[in-house]
Motif scaffolding. Structure first.
Motif, PDB file in Angstrom:
ATOM      1  N   GLY A   7       0.885  -1.170   0.052  1.00  0.00           N
ATOM      2  CA  GLY A   7      -0.035   0.082   0.100  1.00  0.00           C
ATOM      3  C   GLY A   7       0.887   1.351   0.033  1.00  0.00           C
ATOM      4  N   SER A   8       2.032   1.272  -0.396  1.00  0.00           N
ATOM      5  CA  SER A   8       3.021   2.502  -0.389  1.00  0.00           C
ATOM      6  C   SER A   8       2.686   3.250  -1.649  1.00  0.00           C
ATOM      7  N   ALA A   9       1.966   4.381  -1.276  1.00  0.00           N
ATOM      8  CA  ALA A   9       1.739   5.328  -2.248  1.00  0.00           C
ATOM      9  C   ALA A   9       2.633   6.621  -2.373  1.00  0.00           C
ATOM     10  N   ARG A  10       3.779   6.585  -2.057  1.00  0.00           N
ATOM     11  CA  ARG A  10       4.593   7.499  -2.040  1.00  0.00           C
ATOM     12  C   ARG A  10       4.960   7.983  -3.272  1.00  0.00           C
ATOM     13  N   ALA A  11       5.104   6.974  -4.376  1.00  0.00           N
ATOM     14  CA  ALA A  11       5.189   7.436  -5.909  1.00  0.00           C
ATOM     15  C   ALA A  11       4.175   8.118  -6.239  1.00  0.00           C
ATOM     16  N   VAL A  12       2.879   7.938  -5.785  1.00  0.00           N
ATOM     17  CA  VAL A  12       1.762   8.847  -6.288  1.00  0.00           C
ATOM     18  C   VAL A  12       1.591  10.093  -5.618  1.00  0.00           C
ATOM     19  N   ASN A  13       2.243  10.011  -4.404  1.00  0.00           N
ATOM     20  CA  ASN A  13       2.223  11.283  -3.630  1.00  0.00           C
ATOM     21  C   ASN A  13       3.090  12.381  -4.182  1.00  0.00           C
TER      22      ASN A  13
END
Length: 700
Positions: free
Chosen positions: A351-357
């Motif tokens: 669930g790591s969405a840091r790329a989206v952020n």
């Protein structure tokens, strides 16, 4: 987007055309050199000498013209000052208005000069990179080494725009005096924090900041985010419509960043106890902590690709995955299953969405506030890193509801599951999906017919040669077919993003590879310190979970104060590459003094050495990402396989390797764990220092 050669011609001021660097000539020269070397008619050493001489001539032409224009501006300001004194002696509103407009005219001309310098600086960087790419040389290293540090360096005049500050100060001060607040006796020097209201001064300030890569605290924080921008983009060319920008959606992205960092570090103080309660060794905490990073290696790629189509759906998936993962983590205690515990952490990593952020800030936030948004991204990460262990320290309670156990090991999972559920509800209510390029194109096509007459009129004005008074002519000129260098990539190919890790890797120069190695090193060292802290401190000092939580929270709280110090002061006194190398050496010292070489191993030795290493690594991260954004190809500023993804993958791999090292080191026994995990950190740190020294002169 057009190639730089065409962009340069389009942006040139007609009267100054002869003073820009001849980018077209230098591209053709590079092509000729390649043919001559292939044919054996020219020795590489002669090529380097000839190309160096040509660059020197181009830079000298540009610098002398820049100094001449600065002198003319200074002369106009001196003349205006005489009029200024006379007007203040006998105030007249009409004359004050006229004088203020005269100062603004000087400001507009200064703005033109700043853009002139910026275009030439970009051209020099690009031609140096092009030469290195074509011949495989480290010519940039050689050229910068022999020119930039020379006492009579003209290269520094281009990149540092020496003397412009005095002109900016004179315009700002005099405009401030002429403002309508007649009763005030303060100047800009008495109140330097007051915002400069005049739009011309604000435009100059923005141009100066962009040209100098100004390292104020806000900029220094934003550099941690590695949200890259194209060299050629300016605020006036920002393609993001501020009317479609949604503040709540930005807050939701920052909230996702904060909660994810809390989720990452909230289990660190109790991971060893949780592992032992399930029948595993304490050092299995390395696998428990690192399993989230393992999944993040893969999730970063698919989230980055998914963000090409949507931002809302990836964030929803992220929230659900983290909710389920934390539930599994909490339920593993009552199920007495180490496998369920690890699966829960893996699910959290997915669930790591840091790329989206990062991508949302880069693509959907207007350029005017993108720096603040990037700084917010880093601040949210730092705050989450500090709040995670602190929250774990507060959850030192134990009770049961039916068959569910709530204690210091399971409560982090329960708390984060509730937090992600609430976040998901907020996300579904408040997030607004931004318009995509295709939607914007359809909308613009609908308006095309109604605006045809207006565009034809604009085209007629351009053809007549009229120019806007501010900045450079916006008119497009028909360009010669000869301007295109057939040996170079097409404009589309030279600007298109990388389509795979292989494409991205081929765009990495030695300088970029070294910066990624440094990023790997600092993340590895920090992960070793943080992840094994509960095991090491309980073995040597008998610390409780609360003590470990306080120690880790204090480390996290140093991030922002240290960045204030470095961003506001240190980075304005030293070059980035000097801070980079110094920080690496301090990290090396911190690691060296962390070894258990003396008996007994004391709390002051562990705390002080850990603090020194952690703080130096934080400073190093900001400078490293700042340099990385400057030396990395502009093709890595967009697309799935962008610079932010590469740095994320490098840091995530470092965490995976570090956590695996802790688990493997546990087989040697807890008494040898500390030294066994610090030794690889020391070796990698030495390697990064050597690599930095080898590429030092290319870091500008």
């Amino acid at each position: 987007m057009v190639a730089f050669g065409k962009y340069l011609q389009r942006k040139q001021i007609e009267e100054w055309r002869g003073y820009y660097i001849n980018y077209k000539l230098m591209k053709k020269k590079v092509k000729q050199y390649a043919e001559q070397i292939r044919g054996g008619s020219q020795h590489p050493r002669h090529v380097l000498k000839d190309f160096s001489r040509m660059l020197d001539t181009q830079i000298e032409k540009t610098v002398l013209f820049m100094l001449e224009q600065q002198g003319l501006l200074a002369g106009r300001l001196a003349t205006l000052r005489e009029t200024h004194d006379a007007v203040l002696a006998q105030p007249d509103i009409s004359k004050i208005v006229e004088l203020r407009e005269s100062y603004r005219d000087v400001g507009r001309d200064l703005l033109q000069l700043l853009v002139f310098v910026e275009l030439n600086a970009i051209g020099l960087r690009k031609i140096l990179k092009k030469f290195d790419k074509r011949f495989g040389y480290r010519f940039a290293d050689y050229y910068v080494k022999t020119r930039a540090n020379h006492p009579y360096s003209q290269l520094q005049q281009v990149f540092k725009h020496v003397g412009v500050g005095a002109v900016v100060g004179a315009i700002s001060r005099n405009l401030h005096e002429l403002q309508e607040h007649e009763g005030s006796f303060y100047s800009i020097y008495d109140q330097p924090v007051l915002p400069l209201q005049d739009p011309v001064v604000e435009a100059i300030k923005t141009a100066v900041d962009k040209l100098t890569n100004s390292t104020s605290f806000l900029n220094f924080l934003a550099q941690h985010a590695l949200i890259m921008q194209d060299d050629l983009q300016t605020p006036s060319e920002d393609t993001i419509d501020e009317r479609t920008y949604h503040f709540n959606s930005l807050l939701l992205n920052l909230g996702n960043t904060f909660l994810y960092m809390v989720n990452t570090y909230i289990i660190v103080p109790t991971a060893d106890d949780y592992s032992m309660s399930l029948g595993a060794a304490a050092t299995v905490c390395g696998v428990v902590i690192g399993s989230m990073a393992v999944a993040q290696v893969f999730s970063s790629v698919y989230f980055s690709a998914w963000s090409n189509k949507s931002y809302f759906k990836p964030l929803v998936f992220s929230s659900i995955a983290l909710f389920i993962g934390n539930l599994m983590y909490a339920l593993a205690y009552d199920a007495n299953s180490i496998a369920l515990l690890l699966l829960g952490r893996l699910c959290c990593g997915l669930g790591s969405a840091r790329a989206v952020n990062r991508r949302y800030i880069s693509d959907c936030v207007p350029l005017r506030i993108r720096m603040q948004a990037s700084a917010g991204f880093v601040s949210a990460s730092a705050l989450g890193m500090a709040c995670g262990p602190a929250l774990a320290g507060l959850l030192q309670i134990k009770f049961k509801i039916y068959k569910l156990t709530f204690n210091q090991s399971t409560l982090p999972g329960w708390v984060m599951a509730v937090a992600w559920l609430l976040y998901l509800v907020w996300l579904c209510i408040s997030f607004k999906e931004p318009l995509r390029d295709t939607e914007e194109q359809e909308r613009s096509n609908q308006n095309e017919t109604t605006s045809m007459t207006e565009r034809e009129e604009n085209s007629r004005v351009v053809e007549e040669g009229l120019r806007k008074p501010l900045l450079i002519t916006a008119g497009l000129k028909v360009e010669d077919e000869e301007d295109c260098d057939e040996s170079e990539e097409s404009a589309e190919d030279s600007r298109r993003p990388a389509n795979s890790f292989g494409d991205a890797y081929r765009l990495l120069t030695p300088s970029v590879k070294v910066q990624l190695l440094i990023y790997f090193m600092l993340k590895y060292a920090m992960e070793i310190l943080l992840s094994e802290s509960s095991v090491v401190t309980s073995y040597y000092f008998g610390w409780t979970t609360s003590s470990v939580a306080i120690f880790l929270a204090c480390l996290g709280l140093t991030v922002l104060p240290i960045n204030i110090l470095v961003g506001s002061y240190i980075s304005n006194m030293f070059e980035d590459r000097q801070i980079l190398l110094t920080s690496e050496i301090i990290v090396f010292i911190g690691i060296l003094f962390s070894f258990n070489l003396f008996v007994p191993y004391t709390v002051p030795q562990y705390v002080i050495s850990g603090l020194v290493m952690f703080v130096a690594a934080e400073v190093l991260e900001g400078v490293n990402l700042s340099l990385l954004s400057r030396v990395m190809s502009s093709r890595l500023s967009k697309g799935t396989y962008n610079g932010g993804l590469l740095s994320t993958e490098a840091g995530t791999l470092a965490r995976v390797v570090a956590d695996a090292t802790i688990t493997l080191g546990g087989y040697l026994g807890r008494n040898h764990l500390l030294n066994a995990t610090l030794l690889p950190s020391l070796v990698i740190c030495i390697g990064s220092i050597v690599a930095t020294c080898c590429t030092y002169n290319s870091l500008y």
